[in-house]
Design an enzyme around this catalytic site. Structure first.
Site, mmCIF file in Angstrom:
data_model
loop_
_atom_site.group_PDB
_atom_site.id
_atom_site.type_symbol
_atom_site.label_atom_id
_atom_site.label_comp_id
_atom_site.label_asym_id
_atom_site.label_seq_id
_atom_site.Cartn_x
_atom_site.Cartn_y
_atom_site.Cartn_z
ATOM 1 N N CYS A 93 0.864 -1.178 0.000
ATOM 2 C CA CYS A 93 0.000 0.000 0.000
ATOM 3 C C CYS A 93 0.907 1.237 0.000
ATOM 4 O O CYS A 93 1.638 1.472 0.974
ATOM 5 C CB CYS A 93 -0.893 -0.021 1.240
ATOM 6 S SG CYS A 93 -1.912 1.454 1.383
ATOM 7 N N CYS A 100 -5.098 6.178 -4.180
ATOM 8 C CA CYS A 100 -4.378 4.901 -4.080
ATOM 9 C C CYS A 100 -2.939 5.144 -4.532
ATOM 10 O O CYS A 100 -2.701 5.507 -5.693
ATOM 11 C CB CYS A 100 -5.056 3.851 -4.957
ATOM 12 S SG CYS A 100 -4.191 2.272 -4.905
HETATM 13 N N1 LIG Z 1 -6.095 -2.579 -1.931
HETATM 14 C C1 LIG Z 1 -4.818 -2.878 -2.485
HETATM 15 C C2 LIG Z 1 -3.650 -2.547 -1.613
HETATM 16 C C3 LIG Z 1 -3.690 -1.151 -1.061
HETATM 17 C C4 LIG Z 1 -3.397 -0.055 -2.079
HETATM 18 C C5 LIG Z 1 -3.284 1.273 -1.389
HETATM 19 N N2 LIG Z 1 -4.426 1.944 -0.994
HETATM 20 C C6 LIG Z 1 -2.218 2.161 -1.953
HETATM 21 O O1 LIG Z 1 -2.177 3.351 -1.558
HETATM 22 O O2 LIG Z 1 -1.342 1.697 -2.700
HETATM 23 C C7 LIG Z 1 -4.729 -4.335 -2.887
HETATM 24 O O3 LIG Z 1 -5.165 -5.218 -2.128
HETATM 25 O O4 LIG Z 1 -4.165 -4.620 -3.943
#
Ligand SMILES: N[C@@H](CCC[C@H](N)C(=O)O)C(=O)O
Length: 259
Positions: free
Chosen positions: A74, A198
């Protein structure tokens, strides 16, 4: 039992943050993680992060999605845990820590966190989208009128559709603003909804835009629902190296919860 936690956010991607250096947290309790992330019954967050001891580096990051499952890297959470480590006086203005995808270097300059992401060697290009892994898997696709686009429903179809199926992917919908600026809205796997930002997603968008020739710039501005981020990189042959995710990370509050 009463659990002490902190709440952090990075461009609106929010996290329950726990200092687990004394192993206070039950790491296999999926229901507890999901409860803490629940916006109605718990604290409320897109994910939960544990800061743990590491034998050789400054600390270890363990990341869980809001559904309670441990997941891949993340980027926004990575920036937030660097701010948390500084708050705990574990680090000053730079650090190296371990996450699920390996070691990450980060530095703090004027309260902005510069987080080095993993190198990206492969960008798969298809007719209407690109797919790449920036620590987490990302589908990148241009859409028209992004402001009115149904990110949740269209993202869900792609996330559960072929070729991703149950393992899934995160889905980024993109609109070009100018040569080096893009607006991005992301459907996140494990949250199963649009999030306000994200980090691995905007990293994927920046690299995909360069790789497809939409941008020649090696520093890309990304506007997300929760603010603005920058991604810079160096292209070395077919690889993207020294990939930096740059943006703010803020402590929102500290709390205690019975669980
Ligand atoms: N939900 C994603 C991982 C988290 C991504 C995140 N919010 C970021 O900032 O990179 C997954 O399970 O692939």
């Amino acid at each position: 039992m009463t659990l002490t936690f902190y709440k952090y956010q990075g461009t609106g991607n929010d996290f329950v943050m726990i200092d687990n250096r004394q192993n206070v947290f039950d790491k296999n309790n999926t229901k507890l993680v999901a409860f803490l992330c629940d916006r109605k019954f718990g604290v409320g967050a897109d994910g939960l992060i544990l800061l743990e001891n590491h034998p050789t580096e400054d600390f270890k990051m363990v990341y869980y999605n809001a559904d309670g499952n441990e997941s891949s890297m993340c980027g926004n959470g990575g920036r937030c845990i660097v701010a948390f480590a500084e708050f705990l006086q574990l680090i000053t203005d730079q650090t190296t820590f371990e996450a699920t995808d390996g070691l990450h270097f980060a530095k703090i300059e004027d309260n902005i966190i510069h987080l080095q992401m993993k190198d990206v060697d492969t960008v798969k290009s298809f007719k209407n989208h690109q797919f790449l892994d920036t620590g987490s898997p990302h589908h990148v696709q241009f859409v028209a009128d992004l402001a009115h686009f149904d990110v949740k429903n269209e993202g869900k179809k792609i996330r559960y559709g072929q070729p991703y199926n149950q393992a899934g992917t995160n889905v980024n919908f993109v609109e070009k603003v100018n040569e080096d600026t893009y607006t991005v809205r992301t459907y996140e796997r494990g949250v199963e909804d649009e999030t306000l930002s994200c980090g691995t997603g905007v990293t994927a968008v920046a690299i995909a835009m360069h790789n497809t020739g939409n941008s020649v710039a090696t520093t890309i501005n990304l506007n997300v629902q929760g603010g603005a981020l920058k991604v810079s990189f160096v292209k070395d042959g077919n690889s993207y190296k020294k990939v930096m995710l740059i943006g703010p990370a803020t402590q929102v509050f500290k709390g205690e919860i019975a669980c």
